[in-house]
Design an enzyme around this catalytic site. Sequence first.
Site, PDB file in Angstrom:
ATOM      1  N   SER A   1     109.369 -33.862   4.453  1.00  0.00           N
ATOM      2  CA  SER A   1     109.231 -33.933   5.899  1.00  0.00           C
ATOM      3  C   SER A   1     108.348 -32.794   6.416  1.00  0.00           C
ATOM      4  O   SER A   1     107.255 -32.580   5.911  1.00  0.00           O
ATOM      5  CB  SER A   1     110.620 -33.929   6.551  1.00  0.00           C
ATOM      6  OG  SER A   1     110.546 -34.285   7.905  1.00  0.00           O
TER       7      SER A   1
ATOM      8  N   ASP B   1     108.778 -45.045   8.157  1.00  0.00           N
ATOM      9  CA  ASP B   1     109.962 -44.790   7.329  1.00  0.00           C
ATOM     10  C   ASP B   1     111.239 -44.689   8.158  1.00  0.00           C
ATOM     11  O   ASP B   1     112.237 -44.129   7.714  1.00  0.00           O
ATOM     12  CB  ASP B   1     109.773 -43.541   6.470  1.00  0.00           C
ATOM     13  CG  ASP B   1     109.716 -42.233   7.274  1.00  0.00           C
ATOM     14  OD1 ASP B   1     109.939 -42.267   8.506  1.00  0.00           O
ATOM     15  OD2 ASP B   1     109.460 -41.173   6.669  1.00  0.00           O
TER      16      ASP B   1
ATOM     17  N   HIS C   1     113.329 -42.270   5.816  1.00  0.00           N
ATOM     18  CA  HIS C   1     112.887 -40.878   5.776  1.00  0.00           C
ATOM     19  C   HIS C   1     113.824 -39.986   4.969  1.00  0.00           C
ATOM     20  O   HIS C   1     113.366 -39.107   4.229  1.00  0.00           O
ATOM     21  CB  HIS C   1     112.777 -40.345   7.213  1.00  0.00           C
ATOM     22  CG  HIS C   1     112.138 -39.009   7.322  1.00  0.00           C
ATOM     23  ND1 HIS C   1     110.775 -38.820   7.198  1.00  0.00           N
ATOM     24  CD2 HIS C   1     112.667 -37.772   7.547  1.00  0.00           C
ATOM     25  CE1 HIS C   1     110.486 -37.540   7.347  1.00  0.00           C
ATOM     26  NE2 HIS C   1     111.616 -36.882   7.557  1.00  0.00           N
TER      27      HIS C   1
END
Length: 271
Positions: free
Chosen positions: A69, A218, A250
């Site tokens: 991320s 995502d 994600h």
Amino acid sequence: MDKLLERLEGAGYRDGAAMFGAPYDFRYAVAPAGHPSRIGTEFFRSLKSLVERASQLNGDRPAIIVTHSYGGTLAHQFLIRQPLAWRRRFVRHFIPIAAPWGGLVLGMQALRKEYRSLQSSLWPLPSAKVFGAGQPLVSTKHRNYSASDVVGFLRDIGFGEGVGPYESRVLPLFEELPVCPRVPVTCVVGVGVPTPERMVYPRDDFEGTPGVDVGDGDGLVNLASLVAVEPEWRRGGPYFRMVKVASVNHAAILVDDRALGIVIREIQRAN
């Protein structure tokens, strides 16, 4: 990231010997040149020392940097601030997982909550380079907000104090697409999960639950942001791959067996 660490240990990596963690406190944000950022500066200094120490402990081999991320955008900022000779000497491969290179539409929703107290809360705001200058991302009864209307959006949600930091500390870092770090890169991203592309409020006060138009991504990061760096980095770097994992969101990309298999394969290939 426990499952990823378990898989790495199964591949022969040992914590503190050939595998090292570098957690960052995202209550704080690194800043562009000319702006003070004590926490960010100290973190980058410590990370540089850690990479060099990891290399020394492993026969002077360069390191592989794996992130998830916003760790990817943070690591990118770290890399481009190091001399190219240092990058080539100490970084064998960079593997950002689910990195939001151009922000995300949900970044605008998060600013309506207590999240705005974090210095890094402005980082996820969508970039006009990725989402376009005129595409509505948030709509109210009488106004549309695009990635080029972030300043007006901040003021209208009652977060006028965020305008100065956004213009002076965020835009200099993220207004343009991230430059190629000029080290080998493999991006691993999830795709095929409904992801908010526009939020529609019934009134002008941003109260209530908005309607949501969805697109690809995502589930958190929009596809356009996940793949934003591909054209330039494929042209400008020594090696680049973009690996898309279907139907993984994600967070699950760190525990999904298919995604983890890809990450481990890329690490082993780099070695």
